[in-house]
Enzyme design. Structure first.
Site, PDB file in Angstrom:
ATOM      1  CE1 TYR A 163      -3.131  -2.980   0.787  1.00  6.92           C
ATOM      2  CE2 TYR A 163      -4.517  -1.080   1.244  1.00  6.92           C
ATOM      3  CZ  TYR A 163      -4.378  -2.420   0.973  1.00  6.92           C
ATOM      4  OH  TYR A 163      -5.493  -3.204   0.887  1.00  6.92           O
TER       5      TYR A 163
ATOM      6  CE  LYS B 119       0.714 -17.424   2.071  1.00 10.06           C
ATOM      7  NZ  LYS B 119       0.174 -18.715   2.454  1.00 10.06           N
TER       8      LYS B 119
END
Ligand code: NAD
Length: 417
Positions: free
Chosen positions: A164, A230
């Site tokens: 982002y 992750k």
């Protein structure tokens, strides 16, 4: 009129604070006035005139465009940066910064081209590094989860970096070409038709976010902190976030934390907060299958975005999920609903204002006006429980009465004792 300040690490809130608000695009125009009425009523009923919010309207999105006097064609001819200034004027950012605490309706972002998300830009310009999203179930709200009352989590989503951060180049840009050449030199050739996005995850921003989550967990007597990542795939970004998170919990706040599964003979581990980590995809399953095992969650920007919408859906939808974007060092905070501007429903006096009202409730708590916040939240819960609700909930409830956005707000005020 009072200005909120920060002194010795604490907010100093006058009895008549100026609070800037952005109406927002789309359904923002339906829900923001309702939120203001509900907050004013709760503050008046609680403090009998001793305290009052001085609302200050500031412009962003379509309202800012209208005020600029420019036509859409004129705006289209501007550079991306200039365009962004039209939709998010400097004066607005200055007001949000000067008055410290504010609230906003959702702002529309064009997909693909146009300009960068105004919501993301506000968070980045003011370094509102923690996006805090509490998600819990209110009795009576129809929810897909078998036992939705078990979900009561507070998600701390890192707000300033990750994919982002806005470091992204289109496939035919000079920058993408250069990066492809550089990657080729490093032994990672990419197809020539690859667009490029960069995922920065820093130690400083990760630790700052985890500290905020930990301070919250300690202050609120929460039971666990889960680091979601992750890291099995993205080892040096997401995996590093996990490691830095454990470092903060166990090295800096060691007296408060115990690592999941750890045992010490004779130690009173039940008094400690459990710190654990979960891989993001598994976390989505866990929150559906074992929602009661999670409490405070700290994660990066993209995971946090997905996770908070998924949690909101579990307890009955985006229409009731609140949020706040906070910098705990400067104190600057912008509260906002988790949902977007839902243009299809705009101007129909139809959607659910609960998310915006609960965001204002978070804001009142942040100001230290707990009693007014409690009144707001209890009256909202009572209104939902009495089955007088907006379309999104009515269509899923048996024997419910459908009411408009504004009527729902009036009922909340009537339900304040
Ligand atoms: P959205 O959240 O606006 O709407 C998705 C669907 O959720 C709606 O069609 C509606 O069915 C439901 N919904 C949302 N809010 C509701 C409410 N208050 N009451 C009842 N139902 C509600 O998501 P979107 O359609 O993907 O995005 C629309 C625009 O909003 C986009 O431009 C997007 O970029 C922007 N957006 C802004 C923010 C923000 O301001 N922070 C957040 C998300 C999306």
């Amino acid at each position: 009129m009072g200005t909120i300040t920060k002194s010795d690490g604490k907010l100093v809130v006058p009895d008549d604070p100026v609070i800037p608000y952005i109406v927002g695009d789309g359904i923002g125009r339906d829900i923001t006035p309702v939120m203001i009425n509900v907050v004013d009523a709760a503050v008046e009923k609680t403090y009998s005139g001793k305290r009052k919010v001085q609302w200050k309207k500031v412009l962003a999105g379509v309202e800012a465009l209208e005020a600029s006097g420019l036509t859409l064609d004129e705006v289209d001819a501007l550079s991306m940066k200039e365009k962004q200034r039209v939709y998010l004027p400097d004066d607005t950012i200055k007001a949000l910064s000067k008055h410290v605490v504010s609230i906003k309706g959702p702002l529309t972002t064009p997909v693909g081209g146009g300009f960068r998300s105004l919501n993301v830009t506000i968070r980045q310009l003011l370094t509102l590094y923690a996006c805090v999203r509490p998600v819990k179930w209110y009795p009576g709200v129809p929810a897909p989860l078998r036992d939705p009352g078990k979900l009561d989590v507070v998600i701390f989503r890192e707000n300033t970096e990750d994919v982002y951060a806005g470091i992204e180049w289109s496939v035919d840009s000079m920058e993408a070409k250069k990066v492809r050449e550089f990657l080729k030199e490093l032994g990672h050739p990419l197809p020539n038709d690859s667009a490029i996005g960069i995922k920065p995850i820093s130690e400083g921003a990760s630790k700052r976010l985890v500290r905020a989550a930990i301070d919250y967990a300690i202050a609120e007597g929460r039971k666990s902190l889960t680091l979601v990542h992750k890291g099995n795939i993205m080892k040096y970004t997401e995996g590093a976030f996990r490691n830095w998170g454990y470092e903060v919990a166990l090295d800096e706040y060691g007296e408060h934390f115990v690592r999941e599964g750890e045992t010490h003979d004779g130690a009173n581990l039940s008094a400690k907060i459990v710190v654990k980590d979960r891989i993001a995809d598994q976390m989505f399953q866990q929150l559906l299958l074992r929602p009661g095992e999670y409490d405070v969650i700290a994660t990066m920007n993209l995971n946090g975005d997905y996770l908070s919408d998924a949690c909101a859906a579990e307890v009955g939808g985006l229409g009731i999920a609140p949020g706040g974007n906070i910098n705990y060092e400067t104190g600057i905070a912008v509260f906002e609903a988790t949902h977007g501007s839902a243009p299809r429903h705009a101007g129909l006096d139809k959607v659910n204002p609960s998310s915006m009202i609960l965001s204002a409730t978070m804001m009142l708590r942040y100001l230290g006006w707990e009693e007014a916040a409690d009144l707001c939240e209890e009256a909202l819960a009572k209104t939902i429980h009495s089955k007088t609700v907006t379309y999104d909930l009515e269509r899923l409830m048996d024997d419910a009465t459908l009411v408009s956005t504004s009527k729902f707000g009036e009922l909340i005020v009537m339900n304040m004792k």
